[in-house]
Design an enzyme around this catalytic site. Structure first.
Site, mmCIF file in Angstrom:
data_model
loop_
_atom_site.group_PDB
_atom_site.id
_atom_site.type_symbol
_atom_site.label_atom_id
_atom_site.label_comp_id
_atom_site.label_asym_id
_atom_site.label_seq_id
_atom_site.Cartn_x
_atom_site.Cartn_y
_atom_site.Cartn_z
ATOM 1 N N TYR A 43 -30.112 13.398 -110.019
ATOM 2 C CA TYR A 43 -30.523 14.804 -109.925
ATOM 3 C C TYR A 43 -31.890 14.921 -109.257
ATOM 4 O O TYR A 43 -32.079 15.714 -108.327
ATOM 5 C CB TYR A 43 -30.564 15.412 -111.329
ATOM 6 N N SER A 98 -36.024 22.006 -107.845
ATOM 7 C CA SER A 98 -36.283 21.905 -109.289
ATOM 8 C C SER A 98 -37.700 21.392 -109.492
ATOM 9 O O SER A 98 -38.289 20.780 -108.590
ATOM 10 C CB SER A 98 -35.287 20.912 -109.904
#
Ligand code: NAP
Length: 254
Positions: free
Chosen positions: A152, A139
């Site tokens: 995350y 990401s």
């Protein structure tokens, strides 16, 4: 369009969102695909849409047993595994100080340990076949310190690091390992938190818009293909420029 003829690709979290677009483009590029996901109905619908070169198997990426079953299934159906796309993941956001240990462990289990187990499961077969390509979906949150992403973001930094370690350890076995770093992309995951398709200027992205799943999938298919035959250990940001750094809106002297 990158050519994936005669390659078999396993895609985790492939039933929807970015993974489903990778499956569509991989089949269009000539590949056989195994869509592996928790979402059985969506996965079955997708492989029906994709036709005879696609199969679905239920996979929880946190389970070693289910990983082995999925890999055995891919080999039984299509003879080998040439590509693995570790795409399954969950996204959550809360301040570091209110993140719970239990939740932090759960996110790491799916987003990072799941990637590790997947890599470990396919490596022996890829070595025996003379090579392969592993694409791990990290990401933009794995390239910078993004607020509210303690679990995350940590998982995605971990995926980035694990990819580089894999690239170094597996290079001479002709197994390439790369990470892809999507910026804010319109998918069911982000729709749940209010992101809208094509939304303008989010989040201060130089290109001034949210990405499309198909734009991430194009990068993944490239890395799976022989067009990327000398690319390993790379971290490919597909983020409209989000991670270039602070956006400077003026030029000195003007
Ligand atoms: P998505 O629409 O939520 O798709 C992810 C898929 O993974 C879902 O089908 C989900 O099923 C599945 N999954 C979740 N946990 C799983 C598990 N334990 N085992 C197997 N499958 C599991 O998400 P997406 O937006 O396409 O994201 C795909 C990847 O890109 C993720 O790794 C995400 O972190 C990354 N990414 C996305 C963005 C973005 O803006 N969309 C940005 C950067 C990175 P369930 O619905 O049952 O959980």
């Amino acid at each position: 369009m990158s050519d994936l003829s005669n390659k078999t690709v396993v895609i985790t979290g492939g039933a929807r969102g970015i993974g489903a677009e990778v499956a569509r483009k991989a089949v269009a590029g000539g590949a056989h695909v195994v869509v592996a996901d928790l979402l059985e109905a969506d996965g079955q619908d997708l492989v029906k849409e994709l036709g005879e070169r696609a199969r679905f198997i239920r996979l929880d990426v946190t389970s070693e047993e289910e990983w082995q079953r999925a890999a055995d299934f891919a080999v039984a159906e299509f003879g080998r595994i040439d590509g693995l796309v570790n795409n399954a993941g969950i996204s959550t956001g809360q301040p570091l100080e209110t993140e719970t240990v239990e939740h932090f462990r759960q996110v790491l289990d799916i987003n990072l340990t799941g990637v590790f187990i997947g890599m470990r499961t396919v490596i022996p077969g890829m070595k025996a076949n003379g090579g392969g390509s592993i694409v791990n979906i990290s990401s933009a949150a794995g390239l910078m310190g993004l607020a509210l992403t303690s679990s995350y973001g940590a998982s995605k930094w971990g995926v980035r690091g694990l990819s580089k370690i894999g690239a170094v350890e597996l290079g001479t076995s002709r197994i390439r390992v790369n990470s892809v770093h999507p910026g804010m992309t319109y998918t069911p995951m982000t729709a749940q938190v209010g992101i809208k398709e094509g939304e303008g200027n989010y989040p201060n992205t130089p290109m001034g818009r949210v990405g499309e799943a198909s734009e991430i999938a194009d990068a993944v298919v490239y890395l799976l293909s022989d067009a990327a035959s000398y690319v390993t250990g790379a971290e490919l940001a597909v983020d409209g420029g989000w991670t270039t750094g602070p956006t400077v809106k003026y030029v000195m002297g003007q």
